[in-house]
Write a protein that holds these residues in place. Structure first.
Motif, PDB file in Angstrom:
ATOM      1  N   ILE A 216       8.726  55.448  16.838  1.00 18.49           N
ATOM      2  CA  ILE A 216       9.903  56.027  17.508  1.00 18.49           C
ATOM      3  C   ILE A 216       9.938  57.541  17.303  1.00 18.49           C
ATOM      4  O   ILE A 216      10.146  58.303  18.260  1.00 18.49           O
ATOM      5  N   ALA A 217       9.698  57.984  16.063  1.00 21.87           N
ATOM      6  CA  ALA A 217       9.811  59.425  15.781  1.00 21.87           C
ATOM      7  C   ALA A 217       8.739  60.220  16.526  1.00 21.87           C
ATOM      8  O   ALA A 217       9.004  61.303  17.042  1.00 21.87           O
ATOM      9  N   LYS A 218       7.525  59.664  16.620  1.00 23.90           N
ATOM     10  CA  LYS A 218       6.427  60.361  17.303  1.00 23.90           C
ATOM     11  C   LYS A 218       6.710  60.592  18.777  1.00 23.90           C
ATOM     12  O   LYS A 218       6.235  61.561  19.362  1.00 23.90           O
ATOM     13  N   MET A 219       7.475  59.695  19.376  1.00 18.55           N
ATOM     14  CA  MET A 219       7.789  59.852  20.809  1.00 18.55           C
ATOM     15  C   MET A 219       8.620  61.105  21.068  1.00 18.55           C
ATOM     16  O   MET A 219       8.624  61.601  22.189  1.00 18.55           O
ATOM     17  N   ARG A 220       9.361  61.546  20.075  1.00 22.30           N
ATOM     18  CA  ARG A 220      10.250  62.712  20.225  1.00 22.30           C
ATOM     19  C   ARG A 220      11.108  62.596  21.485  1.00 22.30           C
ATOM     20  O   ARG A 220      11.162  63.504  22.308  1.00 22.30           O
ATOM     21  N   LYS A 221      11.774  61.475  21.609  1.00 23.54           N
ATOM     22  CA  LYS A 221      12.540  61.222  22.827  1.00 23.54           C
ATOM     23  C   LYS A 221      14.042  61.416  22.636  1.00 23.54           C
ATOM     24  O   LYS A 221      14.830  60.909  23.431  1.00 23.54           O
ATOM     25  N   SER A 222      14.430  62.117  21.566  1.00 20.46           N
ATOM     26  CA  SER A 222      15.868  62.362  21.418  1.00 20.46           C
ATOM     27  C   SER A 222      16.111  63.653  20.661  1.00 20.46           C
ATOM     28  O   SER A 222      15.267  64.095  19.879  1.00 20.46           O
ATOM     29  N   THR A 223      17.290  64.236  20.897  1.00 18.35           N
ATOM     30  CA  THR A 223      17.701  65.413  20.145  1.00 18.35           C
ATOM     31  C   THR A 223      18.084  64.983  18.724  1.00 18.35           C
ATOM     32  O   THR A 223      17.634  65.563  17.747  1.00 18.35           O
ATOM     33  N   HIS A 224      18.930  63.952  18.646  1.00 24.37           N
ATOM     34  CA  HIS A 224      19.355  63.440  17.333  1.00 24.37           C
ATOM     35  C   HIS A 224      18.734  62.068  17.110  1.00 24.37           C
ATOM     36  O   HIS A 224      18.624  61.275  18.053  1.00 24.37           O
ATOM     37  N   LEU A 225      18.385  61.815  15.862  1.00 18.48           N
ATOM     38  CA  LEU A 225      17.762  60.527  15.530  1.00 18.48           C
ATOM     39  C   LEU A 225      18.399  59.972  14.261  1.00 18.48           C
ATOM     40  O   LEU A 225      18.464  60.672  13.230  1.00 18.48           O
ATOM     41  N   PHE A 226      18.880  58.759  14.341  1.00 17.72           N
ATOM     42  CA  PHE A 226      19.429  58.065  13.163  1.00 17.72           C
ATOM     43  C   PHE A 226      18.703  56.745  12.973  1.00 17.72           C
ATOM     44  O   PHE A 226      18.588  55.956  13.918  1.00 17.72           O
ATOM     45  N   PHE A 227      18.251  56.510  11.740  1.00 20.99           N
ATOM     46  CA  PHE A 227      17.624  55.231  11.422  1.00 20.99           C
ATOM     47  C   PHE A 227      18.371  54.550  10.284  1.00 20.99           C
ATOM     48  O   PHE A 227      18.806  55.223   9.335  1.00 20.99           O
ATOM     49  N   GLU A 228      18.447  53.219  10.342  1.00 21.29           N
ATOM     50  CA  GLU A 228      18.727  52.472   9.119  1.00 21.29           C
ATOM     51  C   GLU A 228      17.379  52.214   8.464  1.00 21.29           C
ATOM     52  O   GLU A 228      16.390  51.946   9.162  1.00 21.29           O
ATOM     53  N   ILE A 229      17.337  52.307   7.137  1.00 19.59           N
ATOM     54  CA  ILE A 229      16.048  52.197   6.431  1.00 19.59           C
ATOM     55  C   ILE A 229      16.143  51.237   5.240  1.00 19.59           C
ATOM     56  O   ILE A 229      17.226  50.914   4.762  1.00 19.59           O
ATOM     57  N   HIS A 230      14.984  50.844   4.770  1.00 15.84           N
ATOM     58  CA  HIS A 230      14.851  50.094   3.516  1.00 15.84           C
ATOM     59  C   HIS A 230      15.175  51.065   2.375  1.00 15.84           C
ATOM     60  O   HIS A 230      14.684  52.204   2.368  1.00 15.84           O
ATOM     61  N   GLU A 231      15.964  50.577   1.426  1.00 17.63           N
ATOM     62  CA  GLU A 231      16.402  51.488   0.348  1.00 17.63           C
ATOM     63  C   GLU A 231      15.236  52.128  -0.423  1.00 17.63           C
ATOM     64  O   GLU A 231      15.372  53.208  -0.980  1.00 17.63           O
ATOM     65  N   LYS A 232      14.077  51.453  -0.411  1.00 22.83           N
ATOM     66  CA  LYS A 232      12.935  51.990  -1.179  1.00 22.83           C
ATOM     67  C   LYS A 232      12.137  53.043  -0.415  1.00 22.83           C
ATOM     68  O   LYS A 232      11.259  53.681  -0.986  1.00 22.83           O
ATOM     69  N   TYR A 233      12.379  53.162   0.892  1.00 29.30           N
ATOM     70  CA  TYR A 233      11.508  54.019   1.695  1.00 29.30           C
ATOM     71  C   TYR A 233      12.164  55.303   2.174  1.00 29.30           C
ATOM     72  O   TYR A 233      11.674  55.939   3.119  1.00 29.30           O
TER      73      TYR A 233
END
Ligand code: GLN
Length: 268
Positions: A216-233
């Motif tokens: 998703i991040a490599k696509m660079r298809k948004s101005t703002h990006l929010f992810f939910e993540i695994h607490e360890k990563y």
């Protein structure tokens, strides 16, 4: 104590902690009678709950109560949930407040891996001027999301997309709670999750746990990006965004103090 609550609690005690057993007992009686907790506690006769033995059998097999009754209250929304969708988590709701802080107007927003549609529907409800789209690889999940949008009277665009292979448009904001649990963690997880929730919404390969974030991040298809993540990563995902020249990247903890979200943007 109310005899029905006492009965259900006693049946569940061997399989659940005392506090879980009593919570489930109240949830079952509230759901099947329509009574409030206060009414159940004080006086109402709650005997003869239909299908009580079947409900107990399912709970004893650790089936989530949300799948037994087919819905979940989340952020003021009543959402259908099925084994094709994750059950929305309390921490995921925190994403909505983080996104609201951006104070965007008339934004075009995309929710990747929408599942029950919870994030997309809650965003559209909170920001009626936004154009919100929810995408998922699962047609079954999209059918649930469509139902939930109609039931909650919001308009969201729903599209069947495989983010690992398909192209997407550019948006002002992309949000995603993708699968992020490495397969090897499966053995340490609760059976109510592992045995009932959709594996393809939860798990990623041990070899490449950041697959969805990187794609998703490599696509660079948004101005703002929010992810939910695994607490360890947290650090790994932040580093990934930094390497891809996102700016203002930061890790945000959830209400339990665990690293749970990442933000980054592509433009000043
Ligand atoms: N937070 C969820 C869980 O603990 C996982 C959600 C996800 O994989 N995106 O089960």
């Amino acid at each position: 104590m109310n005899p029905t609550i006492r009965y259900i609690t006693s049946q569940l005690e061997g399989s659940y902690s005392p506090s879980e057993a009593i919570e489930l007992a109240f949830a079952v009686v509230e759901e099947t009678t329509g009574l409030t907790r206060t009414a159940i506690l004080c006086c109402k006769d709650t005997q003869n709950i239909p299908n009580i033995e079947i409900i107990l059998q399912r709970l004893l097999k650790k089936e989530p109560i949300e799948y037994i009754f087919g819905h979940k209250q989340w952020r003021g929304l009543d959402l259908r949930v099925t084994p094709d969708t994750l059950i929305p988590r309390p921490e995921t709701a925190e994403l909505l407040d983080l996104i609201a802080h951006l104070s965007l107007t008339h934004a075009r927003v995309l929710d990747i891996g929408t599942g029950s549609g919870c994030i997309a529907i809650a965003l559209k409800q909170a920001h009626p001027d936004w154009e919100v789209t929810g995408i998922d690889i699962s047609e079954e999940a999209l059918a649930v999301a469509r139902f939930n949008a109609a039931q909650n009277k919001v308009e969201v665009n729903w599209e069947h997309v495989d983010i690992l292979t398909d192209e997407i448009d550019h948006y002002d904001l992309i949000v995603s709670n993708p699968p992020y649990i490495p397969m090897r963690e499966k053995t340490t997880m609760e059976s109510n999750v592992v045995d009932y929730e959709p594996a393809r919404a939860l798990f990623v390969s041990d070899d490449d746990p950041l697959l969805f974030y990187r794609t998703i991040a490599k696509m660079r298809k948004s101005t703002h990006l929010f992810f939910e993540i695994h607490e360890k990563y947290g650090q790994e995902v932040k580093q990934l965004l930094d390497e891809l020249e996102y700016i203002d990247t930061h890790i945000i903890a959830d209400q339990y103090g665990k690293n749970r979200f990442i933000y980054g943007r592509t433009q000043a």
